[in-house]
Design a protein around this motif. Structure first.
Motif, PDB file in Angstrom:
ATOM      1  N   GLN A  33       9.740 -54.165  15.552  1.00 10.41           N
ATOM      2  CA  GLN A  33      10.231 -55.282  16.338  1.00 10.41           C
ATOM      3  C   GLN A  33      11.019 -54.774  17.536  1.00 10.41           C
ATOM      4  OE1 GLN A  33      12.374 -57.788  13.567  1.00 10.41           O
ATOM      5  NE2 GLN A  33      10.708 -57.707  12.073  1.00 10.41           N
ATOM      6  N   TYR A  35      13.989 -56.006  20.269  1.00 10.47           N
ATOM      7  CA  TYR A  35      15.038 -56.972  20.517  1.00 10.47           C
ATOM      8  C   TYR A  35      15.681 -56.687  21.865  1.00 10.47           C
ATOM      9  CZ  TYR A  35      15.010 -58.193  15.523  1.00 10.47           C
ATOM     10  OH  TYR A  35      14.648 -58.618  14.274  1.00 10.47           O
ATOM     11  N   GLN A  37      19.540 -57.386  23.630  1.00 10.21           N
ATOM     12  CA  GLN A  37      20.906 -57.798  23.325  1.00 10.21           C
ATOM     13  C   GLN A  37      21.737 -57.821  24.594  1.00 10.21           C
ATOM     14  OE1 GLN A  37      22.927 -55.269  20.488  1.00 10.21           O
ATOM     15  NE2 GLN A  37      24.661 -56.617  20.315  1.00 10.21           N
ATOM     16  N   GLU A  41      26.784 -60.698  22.494  1.00  6.18           N
ATOM     17  CA  GLU A  41      25.851 -61.518  21.735  1.00  6.18           C
ATOM     18  C   GLU A  41      25.101 -60.653  20.725  1.00  6.18           C
ATOM     19  OE1 GLU A  41      25.004 -64.608  25.452  1.00  6.18           O
ATOM     20  OE2 GLU A  41      23.329 -63.658  24.390  1.00  6.18           O
ATOM     21  N   GLY A  42      24.367 -61.324  19.847  1.00 11.55           N
ATOM     22  CA  GLY A  42      23.572 -60.584  18.886  1.00 11.55           C
ATOM     23  C   GLY A  42      22.188 -60.288  19.435  1.00 11.55           C
ATOM     24  N   PRO A  43      21.460 -59.399  18.779  1.00 15.45           N
ATOM     25  CA  PRO A  43      20.096 -59.097  19.204  1.00 15.45           C
ATOM     26  C   PRO A  43      19.210 -60.338  19.114  1.00 15.45           C
ATOM     27  CG  PRO A  43      20.888 -57.461  17.625  1.00 15.45           C
ATOM     28  CD  PRO A  43      21.865 -58.581  17.618  1.00 15.45           C
ATOM     29  N   LEU A  45      15.190 -61.465  19.152  1.00 19.55           N
ATOM     30  CA  LEU A  45      13.846 -60.941  18.967  1.00 19.55           C
ATOM     31  C   LEU A  45      12.960 -61.250  20.172  1.00 19.55           C
ATOM     32  CD1 LEU A  45      11.821 -59.579  16.984  1.00 19.55           C
ATOM     33  CD2 LEU A  45      11.239 -61.900  16.215  1.00 19.55           C
ATOM     34  N   THR A  48       7.171 -58.898  17.708  1.00 16.72           N
ATOM     35  CA  THR A  48       6.903 -58.109  16.512  1.00 16.72           C
ATOM     36  C   THR A  48       5.465 -57.614  16.587  1.00 16.72           C
ATOM     37  OG1 THR A  48       8.416 -59.439  15.188  1.00 16.72           O
ATOM     38  CG2 THR A  48       6.833 -58.098  14.002  1.00 16.72           C
ATOM     39  N   LEU A  86      20.435 -54.460  26.899  1.00 15.21           N
ATOM     40  CA  LEU A  86      20.212 -53.447  25.867  1.00 15.21           C
ATOM     41  C   LEU A  86      18.943 -53.807  25.104  1.00 15.21           C
ATOM     42  CD1 LEU A  86      21.243 -51.004  24.169  1.00 15.21           C
ATOM     43  CD2 LEU A  86      22.479 -52.670  22.762  1.00 15.21           C
ATOM     44  N   LEU A  88      16.434 -52.875  21.965  1.00 13.58           N
ATOM     45  CA  LEU A  88      16.475 -52.228  20.660  1.00 13.58           C
ATOM     46  C   LEU A  88      15.117 -52.320  19.986  1.00 13.58           C
ATOM     47  CD1 LEU A  88      19.730 -54.022  19.542  1.00 13.58           C
ATOM     48  CD2 LEU A  88      19.603 -51.562  19.859  1.00 13.58           C
ATOM     49  N   GLY A 100      13.207 -57.818   5.533  1.00  9.39           N
ATOM     50  CA  GLY A 100      14.303 -58.009   6.448  1.00  9.39           C
ATOM     51  C   GLY A 100      15.227 -56.829   6.577  1.00  9.39           C
ATOM     52  N   LEU A 102      15.892 -53.871   8.244  1.00  7.13           N
ATOM     53  CA  LEU A 102      15.403 -53.224   9.451  1.00  7.13           C
ATOM     54  C   LEU A 102      16.123 -51.914   9.712  1.00  7.13           C
ATOM     55  CD1 LEU A 102      15.241 -56.346  11.787  1.00  7.13           C
ATOM     56  CD2 LEU A 102      13.372 -55.280  10.522  1.00  7.13           C
ATOM     57  N   PHE A 104      17.067 -49.633  12.798  1.00  6.72           N
ATOM     58  CA  PHE A 104      17.179 -49.767  14.245  1.00  6.72           C
ATOM     59  C   PHE A 104      17.207 -48.414  14.938  1.00  6.72           C
ATOM     60  CE2 PHE A 104      17.960 -54.171  15.493  1.00  6.72           C
ATOM     61  CZ  PHE A 104      18.191 -54.776  14.277  1.00  6.72           C
TER      62      PHE A 104
ATOM     63  N   TYR B  33      21.637 -61.681   5.903  1.00  3.04           N
ATOM     64  CA  TYR B  33      21.804 -60.234   5.998  1.00  3.04           C
ATOM     65  C   TYR B  33      23.107 -59.902   6.715  1.00  3.04           C
ATOM     66  CZ  TYR B  33      16.718 -60.694   5.518  1.00  3.04           C
ATOM     67  OH  TYR B  33      15.460 -61.037   5.099  1.00  3.04           O
ATOM     68  N   TYR B  35      24.646 -56.638   8.853  1.00  5.15           N
ATOM     69  CA  TYR B  35      24.390 -55.366   9.521  1.00  5.15           C
ATOM     70  C   TYR B  35      25.685 -54.931  10.215  1.00  5.15           C
ATOM     71  CZ  TYR B  35      19.262 -55.652   9.149  1.00  5.15           C
ATOM     72  OH  TYR B  35      17.975 -55.684   8.686  1.00  5.15           O
ATOM     73  N   ILE B  43      22.549 -49.794  14.859  1.00  5.11           N
ATOM     74  CA  ILE B  43      22.818 -50.892  13.931  1.00  5.11           C
ATOM     75  C   ILE B  43      22.241 -50.523  12.575  1.00  5.11           C
ATOM     76  CG2 ILE B  43      22.358 -53.320  13.416  1.00  5.11           C
ATOM     77  CD1 ILE B  43      22.093 -53.795  16.440  1.00  5.11           C
ATOM     78  N   PHE B  91      27.294 -57.667  12.284  1.00  8.11           N
ATOM     79  CA  PHE B  91      26.345 -58.737  12.583  1.00  8.11           C
ATOM     80  C   PHE B  91      25.855 -59.376  11.293  1.00  8.11           C
ATOM     81  CE2 PHE B  91      25.847 -58.238  17.049  1.00  8.11           C
ATOM     82  CZ  PHE B  91      25.951 -56.887  17.320  1.00  8.11           C
ATOM     83  N   SER B 102       9.430 -59.466   7.241  1.00  6.59           N
ATOM     84  CA  SER B 102      10.305 -60.109   8.224  1.00  6.59           C
ATOM     85  C   SER B 102       9.507 -60.615   9.420  1.00  6.59           C
ATOM     86  CB  SER B 102      11.393 -59.139   8.694  1.00  6.59           C
ATOM     87  OG  SER B 102      10.840 -58.099   9.453  1.00  6.59           O
ATOM     88  N   LEU B 107      14.252 -62.613  11.844  1.00  9.21           N
ATOM     89  CA  LEU B 107      15.697 -62.674  11.696  1.00  9.21           C
ATOM     90  C   LEU B 107      16.335 -63.278  12.948  1.00  9.21           C
ATOM     91  CD1 LEU B 107      14.967 -60.632   9.431  1.00  9.21           C
ATOM     92  CD2 LEU B 107      17.092 -59.443   9.976  1.00  9.21           C
ATOM     93  N   GLY B 110      23.595 -63.516  14.535  1.00 10.85           N
ATOM     94  CA  GLY B 110      24.789 -64.086  15.128  1.00 10.85           C
ATOM     95  C   GLY B 110      25.322 -63.165  16.215  1.00 10.85           C
ATOM     96  N   ASN B 111      26.403 -63.599  16.859  1.00 11.44           N
ATOM     97  CA  ASN B 111      26.958 -62.805  17.954  1.00 11.44           C
ATOM     98  C   ASN B 111      27.860 -61.676  17.481  1.00 11.44           C
ATOM     99  OD1 ASN B 111      25.640 -64.311  19.880  1.00 11.44           O
ATOM    100  ND2 ASN B 111      27.354 -65.716  20.195  1.00 11.44           N
TER     101      ASN B 111
END
Lengths: 114, 118
Positions: A33, A35, A37, A41-43, A45, A48, A86, A88, A100, A102, A104, B33, B35, B43, B91, B102, B107, B110-111
């Protein structure tokens, strides 16, 4: 030991240039996958890839999964300042218990200058 | 739909103190999850809940970390006592469904909570 090697770690280019980010491993992944970022904030998607040799396109972004499912690449054509961020890669190993979970890469920080 | 929410967004604590991070997954997502990204590293997976059950906690660093998901809704991650090396961004992510890969159930992250242990 880094299982998923991502390169380059940093990339600064001018608007309009092309670039490729690589994600390599000696291990086989059931999926890979990509991503993006943003700071704070979070990654999120992007795509895939599942099948060896698979190529997916998302506007100016082209993603490829290696034939042996050990590596992947992200190619951006005519980069724009809005592509800054960024990037990933993350792989999922085989096995029914790994849903799930993963692995990275360290990420590639891309800066596109106007 | 509301995304994955994490609280607090930042936490600064002293070594030896306790901190509890909270994650509210997307409503209806069975998988949750945790992380973590420590400075300069990638990560890394910590653990996976399916509803209220721990499916995989192989990534938990040590017994100072305790994750719970009572009732299969929100989850907490407690660090007690915190050490300097626990600093990083934590995370939470959630996905629908149970089992499978997945890529069938992507997935949603969150931030993150940025934890600083001084």
């Amino acid at each position: 030991t880094q299982l998923l090697e991502q390169s380059p770690q940093f990339l600064s280019i001018q608007e309009g240039e092309n670039l490729t980010v690589y994600c390599n491993s000696s291990s086989v992944f059931s999926s890979l996958q990509w991503y993006r970022q943003e700071p704070g904030e979070g990654p999120v998607l992007l795509v895939t890839v599942v099948t060896g040799g698979e190529v997916k396109k998302l506007k100016r972004l082209t993603f490829q999964f290696g034939d042996a499912r050990k590596d992947s690449s992200l190619h951006i054509t005519a980069a724009q300042p809005g592509d800054t961020g960024l990037y990933l890669c993350a792989g999922e190993r085989g096995g029914s218990s790994n849903t799930g979970k993963l692995i990275f890469g360290q990420g590639t920080t891309l800066q596109v200058k106007p | 739909e509301a995304g994955v929410t994490q609280f607090p967004s930042h936490s600064v604590i002293e070594k030896g103190q306790t901190v509890t991070l909270r994650c509210d997954p997307i409503s209806g997502h069975d998988n949750l999850y945790w992380y973590r990204r420590v400075m300069g590293k990638e990560i890394k997976f910590l653990l996976h809940f399916v509803k209220e059950s721990k499916q995989d906690e192989s990534g938990m660093p040590n017994n100072r970390f305790l994750a719970e998901r009572t009732g299969g809704t929100y989850s907490t991650l407690k660090v007690q006592p915190a050490e300097l090396e626990d600093s990083g961004v934590y995370f939470c992510a959630s996905s629908q469904g149970y089992g499978g890969r997945s890529y069938n159930s992507p997935l949603h992250f969150g931030n993150g909570t940025r934890l600083t242990v001084t």
